[in-house]
Design a protein around this motif. Sequence first.
Motif, PDB file in Angstrom:
ATOM      1  N   THR A 207     -10.985   4.476  17.245  1.00  0.00           N
ATOM      2  CA  THR A 207     -10.575   5.701  16.564  1.00  0.00           C
ATOM      3  C   THR A 207     -11.355   6.861  17.188  1.00  0.00           C
ATOM      4  OG1 THR A 207     -10.238   4.461  14.534  1.00  0.00           O
ATOM      5  CG2 THR A 207     -10.417   6.846  14.322  1.00  0.00           C
ATOM      6  N   ALA A 208     -10.645   7.895  17.593  1.00  0.00           N
ATOM      7  CA  ALA A 208     -11.252   9.001  18.338  1.00  0.00           C
ATOM      8  C   ALA A 208     -12.497   9.535  17.644  1.00  0.00           C
ATOM      9  CB  ALA A 208     -10.230  10.121  18.523  1.00  0.00           C
ATOM     10  N   GLY A 209     -13.600   9.566  18.381  1.00  0.00           N
ATOM     11  CA  GLY A 209     -14.843  10.158  17.875  1.00  0.00           C
ATOM     12  C   GLY A 209     -15.614   9.282  16.912  1.00  0.00           C
ATOM     13  N   GLY A 210     -15.055   8.150  16.525  1.00  0.00           N
ATOM     14  CA  GLY A 210     -15.718   7.307  15.539  1.00  0.00           C
ATOM     15  C   GLY A 210     -16.619   6.259  16.171  1.00  0.00           C
ATOM     16  N   SER A 211     -17.389   5.582  15.329  1.00  0.00           N
ATOM     17  CA  SER A 211     -18.186   4.459  15.811  1.00  0.00           C
ATOM     18  C   SER A 211     -18.388   3.455  14.686  1.00  0.00           C
ATOM     19  CB  SER A 211     -19.529   4.928  16.372  1.00  0.00           C
ATOM     20  OG  SER A 211     -20.282   5.568  15.391  1.00  0.00           O
TER      21      SER A 211
ATOM     22  N   GLU B 186      -2.188   2.573  12.922  1.00  0.00           N
ATOM     23  CA  GLU B 186      -3.238   2.967  13.887  1.00  0.00           C
ATOM     24  C   GLU B 186      -4.474   3.544  13.209  1.00  0.00           C
ATOM     25  OE1 GLU B 186       0.075   6.174  14.262  1.00  0.00           O
ATOM     26  OE2 GLU B 186      -0.111   4.034  13.836  1.00  0.00           O
ATOM     27  N   ARG B 187      -4.278   4.308  12.132  1.00  0.00           N
ATOM     28  CA  ARG B 187      -5.407   5.031  11.539  1.00  0.00           C
ATOM     29  C   ARG B 187      -6.236   4.172  10.585  1.00  0.00           C
ATOM     30  NH1 ARG B 187      -3.531  10.984  10.056  1.00  0.00           N
ATOM     31  NH2 ARG B 187      -3.214  11.154  12.291  1.00  0.00           N
TER      32      ARG B 187
ATOM     33  N   LEU C 114       0.833  -1.203   0.000  1.00  0.00           N
ATOM     34  CA  LEU C 114       0.000   0.000   0.000  1.00  0.00           C
ATOM     35  C   LEU C 114       0.871   1.258   0.000  1.00  0.00           C
ATOM     36  CD1 LEU C 114      -3.255   0.851   0.804  1.00  0.00           C
ATOM     37  CD2 LEU C 114      -1.918   1.839   2.634  1.00  0.00           C
ATOM     38  N   THR C 115       1.929   1.241   0.794  1.00  0.00           N
ATOM     39  CA  THR C 115       2.818   2.401   0.870  1.00  0.00           C
ATOM     40  C   THR C 115       3.477   2.669  -0.485  1.00  0.00           C
ATOM     41  OG1 THR C 115       3.225   1.942   3.206  1.00  0.00           O
ATOM     42  CG2 THR C 115       4.795   3.388   2.101  1.00  0.00           C
ATOM     43  N   ARG C 116       3.919   1.589  -1.148  1.00  0.00           N
ATOM     44  CA  ARG C 116       4.555   1.757  -2.471  1.00  0.00           C
ATOM     45  C   ARG C 116       3.564   2.304  -3.496  1.00  0.00           C
ATOM     46  NH1 ARG C 116       6.883  -3.261  -1.429  1.00  0.00           N
ATOM     47  NH2 ARG C 116       5.743  -4.306  -3.104  1.00  0.00           N
ATOM     48  N   TRP C 117       2.353   1.741  -3.516  1.00  0.00           N
ATOM     49  CA  TRP C 117       1.349   2.175  -4.503  1.00  0.00           C
ATOM     50  C   TRP C 117       0.832   3.582  -4.209  1.00  0.00           C
ATOM     51  CZ3 TRP C 117      -1.743  -0.509  -8.429  1.00  0.00           C
ATOM     52  CH2 TRP C 117      -1.160  -1.717  -8.866  1.00  0.00           C
ATOM     53  N   THR C 118       0.776   3.965  -2.926  1.00  0.00           N
ATOM     54  CA  THR C 118       0.265   5.295  -2.568  1.00  0.00           C
ATOM     55  C   THR C 118       1.156   6.399  -3.132  1.00  0.00           C
ATOM     56  OG1 THR C 118      -0.958   4.539  -0.634  1.00  0.00           O
ATOM     57  CG2 THR C 118      -0.261   6.820  -0.592  1.00  0.00           C
ATOM     58  N   ALA C 119       2.424   6.078  -3.359  1.00  0.00           N
ATOM     59  CA  ALA C 119       3.323   7.068  -3.979  1.00  0.00           C
ATOM     60  C   ALA C 119       2.892   7.371  -5.416  1.00  0.00           C
ATOM     61  CB  ALA C 119       4.759   6.552  -3.957  1.00  0.00           C
ATOM     62  N   LYS C 120       2.168   6.421  -6.059  1.00  0.00           N
ATOM     63  CA  LYS C 120       1.749   6.600  -7.455  1.00  0.00           C
ATOM     64  C   LYS C 120       0.274   6.971  -7.597  1.00  0.00           C
ATOM     65  CE  LYS C 120       4.669   2.728  -8.808  1.00  0.00           C
ATOM     66  NZ  LYS C 120       4.273   1.713  -7.867  1.00  0.00           N
ATOM     67  N   ILE C 121      -0.590   6.323  -6.805  1.00  0.00           N
ATOM     68  CA  ILE C 121      -2.029   6.635  -6.872  1.00  0.00           C
ATOM     69  C   ILE C 121      -2.541   6.913  -5.462  1.00  0.00           C
ATOM     70  CG2 ILE C 121      -2.360   5.208  -8.944  1.00  0.00           C
ATOM     71  CD1 ILE C 121      -3.812   3.164  -7.201  1.00  0.00           C
ATOM     72  N   ASN C 122      -3.610   7.669  -5.374  1.00  0.00           N
ATOM     73  CA  ASN C 122      -4.093   8.159  -4.087  1.00  0.00           C
ATOM     74  C   ASN C 122      -4.934   7.105  -3.353  1.00  0.00           C
ATOM     75  OD1 ASN C 122      -4.556   9.973  -2.037  1.00  0.00           O
ATOM     76  ND2 ASN C 122      -6.314  10.899  -3.054  1.00  0.00           N
ATOM     77  N   LEU C 123      -4.271   6.160  -2.680  1.00  0.00           N
ATOM     78  CA  LEU C 123      -4.992   5.136  -1.913  1.00  0.00           C
ATOM     79  C   LEU C 123      -5.345   5.652  -0.519  1.00  0.00           C
ATOM     80  CD1 LEU C 123      -2.837   2.076  -2.977  1.00  0.00           C
ATOM     81  CD2 LEU C 123      -5.199   2.547  -3.683  1.00  0.00           C
ATOM     82  N   ILE C 124      -4.357   6.284   0.131  1.00  0.00           N
ATOM     83  CA  ILE C 124      -4.612   7.022   1.372  1.00  0.00           C
ATOM     84  C   ILE C 124      -3.864   8.343   1.219  1.00  0.00           C
ATOM     85  CG2 ILE C 124      -4.922   4.981   2.844  1.00  0.00           C
ATOM     86  CD1 ILE C 124      -2.065   5.413   3.893  1.00  0.00           C
ATOM     87  N   SER C 125      -4.181   9.325   2.041  1.00  0.00           N
ATOM     88  CA  SER C 125      -3.489  10.605   1.886  1.00  0.00           C
ATOM     89  C   SER C 125      -2.023  10.435   2.316  1.00  0.00           C
ATOM     90  CB  SER C 125      -4.176  11.698   2.695  1.00  0.00           C
ATOM     91  OG  SER C 125      -3.872  11.556   4.058  1.00  0.00           O
ATOM     92  N   PRO C 126      -1.092  11.106   1.613  1.00  0.00           N
ATOM     93  CA  PRO C 126       0.334  10.960   1.941  1.00  0.00           C
ATOM     94  C   PRO C 126       0.626  11.234   3.425  1.00  0.00           C
ATOM     95  CG  PRO C 126       0.082  12.171  -0.116  1.00  0.00           C
ATOM     96  CD  PRO C 126      -1.306  11.984   0.444  1.00  0.00           C
ATOM     97  N   GLY C 127      -0.112  12.163   4.020  1.00  0.00           N
ATOM     98  CA  GLY C 127       0.084  12.467   5.444  1.00  0.00           C
ATOM     99  C   GLY C 127      -0.312  11.332   6.370  1.00  0.00           C
ATOM    100  N   ASP C 128      -1.129  10.399   5.863  1.00  0.00           N
ATOM    101  CA  ASP C 128      -1.565   9.254   6.670  1.00  0.00           C
ATOM    102  C   ASP C 128      -0.579   8.092   6.644  1.00  0.00           C
ATOM    103  OD1 ASP C 128      -3.848  10.329   7.677  1.00  0.00           O
ATOM    104  OD2 ASP C 128      -5.247   9.056   6.567  1.00  0.00           O
ATOM    105  N   VAL C 129       0.377   8.117   5.709  1.00  0.00           N
ATOM    106  CA  VAL C 129       1.292   6.974   5.567  1.00  0.00           C
ATOM    107  C   VAL C 129       2.031   6.654   6.867  1.00  0.00           C
ATOM    108  CG1 VAL C 129       3.346   6.103   4.360  1.00  0.00           C
ATOM    109  CG2 VAL C 129       1.488   7.167   3.060  1.00  0.00           C
ATOM    110  N   PRO C 130       2.576   7.661   7.600  1.00  0.00           N
ATOM    111  CA  PRO C 130       3.259   7.323   8.855  1.00  0.00           C
ATOM    112  C   PRO C 130       2.318   6.750   9.927  1.00  0.00           C
ATOM    113  CG  PRO C 130       3.817   9.559   8.142  1.00  0.00           C
ATOM    114  CD  PRO C 130       2.677   9.094   7.286  1.00  0.00           C
ATOM    115  N   HIS C 131       1.016   6.983   9.770  1.00  0.00           N
ATOM    116  CA  HIS C 131       0.025   6.521  10.771  1.00  0.00           C
ATOM    117  C   HIS C 131      -0.836   5.378  10.223  1.00  0.00           C
ATOM    118  CE1 HIS C 131       1.176  10.307  12.624  1.00  0.00           C
ATOM    119  NE2 HIS C 131       0.836  10.920  11.505  1.00  0.00           N
ATOM    120  N   LEU C 132      -0.302   4.685   9.202  1.00  0.00           N
ATOM    121  CA  LEU C 132      -1.072   3.655   8.504  1.00  0.00           C
ATOM    122  C   LEU C 132      -1.641   2.603   9.450  1.00  0.00           C
ATOM    123  CD1 LEU C 132      -2.014   2.097   5.990  1.00  0.00           C
ATOM    124  CD2 LEU C 132       0.321   1.257   5.728  1.00  0.00           C
TER     125      LEU C 132
END
Length: 197
Positions: free
Chosen positions: A183-187, A45-46, A25-43
């Motif tokens: 996840t904070a605030g989620g259900s 937990e998030r 997922l991390t490799r593909w996210t560099a090419k297509i928008n699977l998760i936001s780049p800012g979320d990669v370090p938190h893959l």
Amino acid sequence: MHKAASLPDVSRETQERLTCFADLLTRWTAKINLISPGDVPHLWERHINDSLQLVPLVQPGTRIIDLGSGGGFPALILAIAADADVTMVESDRRKAAFLREASRATGCRAHVINQRIESVDLPPAPVVTARALANLSKLLTWTEKLVTPDGYALFLKGQHAADELTDAERDWHMTVTQIPSRTAGGSILKISDIRRV
């Protein structure tokens, strides 16, 4: 190489397959928008841990239809950790290609349908899942024809879940269990007996 967060109640083999998925997922996210780049370090937990919350809510080996599968959450996590037989509906051709490759690499039972949800024609499944896809009323419209009469839907929702439930109750009869998310605030909404008013 992504280091897995410590995952309770997960076998070493499952952890290795999840790590394989995370790396891909991390490799593909560099090419297509699977998760936001800012979320990669938190893959972990998030996204991964968020999806793992659904594992105790499905029987091992259950057949699942996942709507708008995107980066594979929760579909591929359930295919790996619950040994679920998952059909993923994803209209974006590049995301569908990623899902196929991730299914192959992790060795899970998953199939990809590269179509719009509205046009898909599938035999109903005991469980329908979706995460961060659409408001609840729209999800129920899609789910009604895809879930078996005795089945249920599992939707991972953010902090507006209560408002979405209020809106949806105008048009839908349903039985709802609302489970607090880690996840904070989620259900997590577990919804059965879905029928139009």
